[in-house]
Scaffold this motif. Structure first.
Motif, mmCIF file in Angstrom:
data_model
loop_
_atom_site.group_PDB
_atom_site.id
_atom_site.type_symbol
_atom_site.label_atom_id
_atom_site.label_comp_id
_atom_site.label_asym_id
_atom_site.label_seq_id
_atom_site.Cartn_x
_atom_site.Cartn_y
_atom_site.Cartn_z
ATOM 1 N N VAL A 621 0.828 -1.203 0.000
ATOM 2 C CA VAL A 621 0.000 0.000 0.000
ATOM 3 C C VAL A 621 0.863 1.254 0.000
ATOM 4 N N GLU A 622 1.957 1.212 0.760
ATOM 5 C CA GLU A 622 2.793 2.412 0.891
ATOM 6 C C GLU A 622 4.223 2.011 1.215
ATOM 7 N N ILE A 623 5.181 2.684 0.581
ATOM 8 C CA ILE A 623 6.583 2.591 0.954
ATOM 9 C C ILE A 623 6.910 3.859 1.725
ATOM 10 N N ALA A 624 7.311 3.720 2.976
ATOM 11 C CA ALA A 624 7.455 4.875 3.863
ATOM 12 C C ALA A 624 8.875 5.425 3.921
ATOM 13 N N VAL A 625 9.817 4.846 3.168
ATOM 14 C CA VAL A 625 11.212 5.273 3.225
ATOM 15 C C VAL A 625 11.761 5.469 1.816
ATOM 16 N N LYS A 626 12.990 6.030 1.724
ATOM 17 C CA LYS A 626 13.658 6.243 0.445
ATOM 18 C C LYS A 626 15.055 5.631 0.505
ATOM 19 N N VAL A 627 15.612 5.355 -0.674
ATOM 20 C CA VAL A 627 16.971 4.818 -0.744
ATOM 21 C C VAL A 627 17.942 5.808 -0.107
ATOM 22 N N GLY A 628 18.823 5.300 0.746
ATOM 23 C CA GLY A 628 19.798 6.135 1.432
ATOM 24 C C GLY A 628 19.325 6.668 2.764
ATOM 25 N N GLN A 629 18.058 6.510 3.076
ATOM 26 C CA GLN A 629 17.514 7.041 4.332
ATOM 27 C C GLN A 629 17.977 6.209 5.517
ATOM 28 N N GLU A 630 18.333 6.895 6.596
ATOM 29 C CA GLU A 630 18.674 6.213 7.844
ATOM 30 C C GLU A 630 17.405 6.064 8.674
ATOM 31 N N VAL A 631 17.123 4.846 9.091
ATOM 32 C CA VAL A 631 15.868 4.528 9.786
ATOM 33 C C VAL A 631 16.190 4.005 11.180
ATOM 34 N N LYS A 632 15.482 4.506 12.171
ATOM 35 C CA LYS A 632 15.675 4.071 13.546
ATOM 36 C C LYS A 632 14.771 2.877 13.875
ATOM 37 N N THR A 633 15.144 2.133 14.895
ATOM 38 C CA THR A 633 14.364 0.972 15.341
ATOM 39 C C THR A 633 12.923 1.385 15.641
ATOM 40 N N GLY A 634 11.983 0.624 15.072
ATOM 41 C CA GLY A 634 10.569 0.877 15.326
ATOM 42 C C GLY A 634 9.892 1.767 14.309
ATOM 43 N N GLU A 635 10.672 2.443 13.457
ATOM 44 C CA GLU A 635 10.065 3.312 12.451
ATOM 45 C C GLU A 635 9.453 2.489 11.321
ATOM 46 N N ALA A 636 8.396 3.039 10.722
ATOM 47 C CA ALA A 636 7.680 2.325 9.657
ATOM 48 C C ALA A 636 8.528 2.251 8.390
ATOM 49 N N LEU A 637 8.548 1.085 7.767
ATOM 50 C CA LEU A 637 9.233 0.886 6.493
ATOM 51 C C LEU A 637 8.236 0.849 5.341
ATOM 52 N N CYS A 638 7.126 0.120 5.553
ATOM 53 C CA CYS A 638 6.096 0.052 4.524
ATOM 54 C C CYS A 638 4.812 -0.487 5.131
ATOM 55 N N ILE A 639 3.726 -0.416 4.354
ATOM 56 C CA ILE A 639 2.432 -0.956 4.765
ATOM 57 C C ILE A 639 2.004 -1.979 3.720
ATOM 58 N N VAL A 640 1.644 -3.174 4.198
ATOM 59 C CA VAL A 640 1.170 -4.241 3.317
ATOM 60 C C VAL A 640 -0.246 -4.615 3.726
ATOM 61 N N GLU A 641 -1.147 -4.671 2.755
ATOM 62 C CA GLU A 641 -2.541 -5.023 3.035
ATOM 63 C C GLU A 641 -2.804 -6.465 2.635
ATOM 64 N N ALA A 642 -3.454 -7.215 3.516
ATOM 65 C CA ALA A 642 -3.848 -8.596 3.231
ATOM 66 C C ALA A 642 -5.147 -8.885 3.945
ATOM 67 N N MET A 643 -6.102 -9.450 3.237
ATOM 68 C CA MET A 643 -7.391 -9.818 3.811
ATOM 69 C C MET A 643 -8.040 -8.644 4.541
ATOM 70 N N LYS A 644 -7.998 -7.471 3.899
ATOM 71 C CA LYS A 644 -8.662 -6.259 4.368
ATOM 72 C C LYS A 644 -7.993 -5.633 5.598
#
Length: 678
Positions: A621-644
């Motif tokens: 559904v959504e990619i929440a980061v970009k190439v080269g981005q530094e991400v901290k523990t617990g931060e969202a990377l993406c959203i995947v939808e399955a079975m509503k």
């Protein structure tokens, strides 16, 4: 009475309605999307009409297509089941315009109680105790935060048109409101076509108790007692029971009277459910009313003996209720387990695929209990990404709660499913949980008791001994069969060595002697199985009796005269045995083989430490980061939808994004790589 009805639904609830209609002599019409063309409800119905592509918004939620199907087949009435169009006032209105009867409450009652916000307003007007909250339109995330701070954390964000746990989030902070509001609205839109949400106070250590009401078109309304649905995961009910172990007769009467008064105030005329949140002190507050049949209705049917689907049909046909409140008696205890296509060992993520094996337990009497299985699938059928992941509803009814729990444990052990992941291991383990068995419940039970998620339950004590005994006995049978096929020695079968070494994965080992006692043909075979643990040198002997034969997925028999059931799968040099929520791979050797096997190196799995892989089949559904981005523990990377359901995948450690291999709209398989880390 109607001659033909259409069921505007799918899956197990469509099948369940069809069964009652057939018993009543009523012909049935099924509707189906493209992905459901071979579904069980289509096969069970007398007629079936195709209504569109897989997406519910283009098939099961399109009112015009349902009405056209009625006209095409001559169906006089429509039963909506639950979900989809079951609580849409517009659906009932449109059916009436075309002279088709809606098997459910009248449109005014749906409007008053089907909408969660309007139902709370109606309840407040009727002097029903309600949970503090904000029932107006919430403009945006910042408005939601202000409301939450005024009410006081924690708060519950809920879909106005919702049900079944969809579009629902608990927030303990401003950040969680911002995140939860967005996700709740998205899920509400996807599931119900309505993205309105409301916010209310979340009661600490709450219990979820609901009253089943039943009304006719002649002003009569009664209640059929309560159900407790406190065992929930992500606000989705997992286990339900009737009656509630919390309530006493006085509280039951008060809740029932309040539910009936509310139903009468809106002129309710069908089966419906008034839901309450209850405190541990038996205080209770109105939560919402579901103007439809509930998923968990079978437990009420089992303790009252009343078929709710039949009553809905009779009421819709204009018949008066044939019983009064004093006629309703609660008999025994019933428990329902929802069997889902999900992986309990991977945070209960959805699982899809083909049911290569589907062998439910035998329905009907079992010792002092009764087993019932409501399902909408069959062996060889497909579990798709398009709909709810429910496979079946397993129900047991017995004189007491403990007996119903024991019957459920037996039935779960006898439920064989292959081809997809499922939650039976979790349900089986839960049946043995001391807090569950002692009825110390709350809606936070699963989150509190499984804080780190559900893990494989390793065998210990008696469970380990029983698994070892079963493994040794079935190995004895399998070995004897191979010897018979291989040949004979001087006119007699090659003897089978009675001594075995049963080795578990977790460094647990038994020396076993299997002595065949007798039995064959129509009689169960019997063995004495003596086990000597290598640690502690304790010895135990069991008497086993069973009809098991090679190839059976379930071992059924008795151990020391007590009925037992276990799942059995063959693996190289042994068996995987699952019993009462405990699962173990057991390797069965002679003593020399055991010594050699201990020297074999252990195979290691793949390392996904630098990758984010998709944990379930789903849609990005959504990619929440970009190439080269530094991400901290617990931060969202993406959203995947399955079975509503929308699932946020978060960073498990501090990482830098190296590559992104997926984009919004991509369909992902299990373990497909979404992104790589530097």
């Amino acid at each position: 009475m109607f001659k033909k009805i259409l069921i505007a639904n799918r899956g197990e609830i469509a099948c369940r309605i069809i069964r009652t209609a057939k018993r009543m002599g009523i012909k049935t019409v099924a509707v189906y999307s493209a992905v459901d063309k071979d579904a069980l409800h289509v096969d069970m119905a007398d007629e079936a009409v195709h209504i569109g592509p897989p997406a519910a918004a283009e098939s099961y939620l399109v009112i015009e297509k349902i009405i056209n199907a009625c006209k095409e087949t001559g169906a006089e009435a429509v039963h909506p089941g639950y979900g989809f169009l079951s609580e849409r006032e517009a659906f009932a209105v449109e059916l009436a315009k075309h002279g088709i009867v809606f098997i459910g409450p009248n449109p005014k009652a749906i409007a008053a109680m089907g909408d969660k916000i309007e139902s709370k307003k109606a309840a407040a007007a009727a002097n029903v105790s309600t949970v503090p909250g904000y029932l107006g339109v919430i403009e945006d995330e910042q408005h939601a935060v202000r409301i939450a701070e005024e009410i006081g954390f924690p708060v519950m964000i809920k879909a106005s048109a919702g049900g079944g746990g969809k579009g629902m989030r608990v927030a303990h902070s401003k950040a969680e409101v911002l995140d939860g509001f967005k996700l709740a609205r998205a899920e509400a839109k996807a599931s119900f076509g309505d993205d309105r949400v409301f916010i209310e106070k979340f009661i600490i250590e709450p219990r979820h108790i609901e009253i089943q009401v039943l009304g006719d078109k002649h002003g009569h309304v009664i209640h059929l007692g309560e159900r407790e649905c406190s065992i929930q995961r992500r606000n989705q009910k997992v286990i339900e029971e009737a009656p509630s172990p919390l309530l006493d007769p006085e509280t039951r009467a008060k809740m029932g009277a309040q539910a009936v008064a509310l139903a009468k105030a809106v002129g309710y005329d069908s089966a419906g459910t008034v839901e309450f949140v209850a405190g541990q002190d038996r205080s209770f507050y109105f939560l919402e009313m579901n103007t439809r049949l509930q998923v968990e209705h079978p437990v009420t049917e089992m303790v009252t003996g009343i078929d709710l689907v039949e009553q809905m049909i009779r009421v819709a046909a204009g018949e008066p209720l044939k019983f009064a409140q004093d006629d309703i008696k609660l008999n025994g205890w019933a428990i329902e387990s929802r069997i889902y296509a999900e992986d309990p060992f991977r945070s209960f993520l959805p699982s899809t695929g083909r049911l290569t094996r589907y062998r439910p337990p035998h329905e009907g009497p079992f010792e002092d209990s009764v087993i019932r299985n409501d399902t909408g699938v069959f062996e060889g059928g497909e579990i798709s990404i398009w709909y709810d992941p429910m496979i079946a509803k397993l129900v047991t009814h017995a004189p007491t709660r403990n007996q119903a729990i024991d019957a459920m444990a037996h039935a779960l052990d006898a439920f064989a499913i292959e081809g997809i992941q499922h939650n039976i291991p979790f349900l089986s383990a839960l049946m043995q949980h001391p807090r569950w068995r002692s009825a110390k419940l709350s809606t936070g039970f699963i989150a509190e008791e499984y804080k780190d998620g559900f893990k494989v339950q390793h065998p210990e004590d008696e469970a380990a001994r029983i698994i070892a005994a079963v493994a040794a006995s079935i190995d004895f049978i399998s070995t004897r069969r191979r010897r018979l096929i291989s040949g004979q020695i001087v006119g007699r079968p090659i003897p089978v060595d009675p001594f075995r070494c049963v080795v578990f994965e977790k460094d647990l080992e038994f020396h076993v002697k299997v002595s065949e006692v007798g039995g064959s043909g129509t009689e169960a075979e019997e063995w004495n199985v003596s086990l000597l643990t290598l640690r502690g040198r304790e010895q135990h002997t069991y008497r086993l009796a069973s009809f098991w034969k090679p190839g059976d997925l379930v071992w059924r028999g008795t151990i020391d005269g007590v009925p037992r059931t276990a799942q059995v799968r063959t693996v190289p040099n042994g068996f995987k045995v699952s019993y009462r929520g405990v699962s173990a791979v057991t390797f069965v050797y002679n003593e020399r083989e055991a010594k050699l096997a201990a020297l074999m190196p252990q195979k290691k799995g793949p390392d996904h430490g630098k990758e984010l892989v998709c944990p379930m089949p789903g849609l990005v559904v959504e990619i929440a980061v970009k190439v080269g981005q530094e991400v901290k523990t617990g931060e969202a990377l993406c959203i995947v939808e399955a079975m509503k359901m929308q699932n946020v995948l978060r960073a498990e450690r501090d990482v830098t994004i190296k590559t992104i291999k997926a984009a919004p709209g991509d369909s992902m398989a299990v373990d497909a790589v979404i992104m790589e880390f530097a």
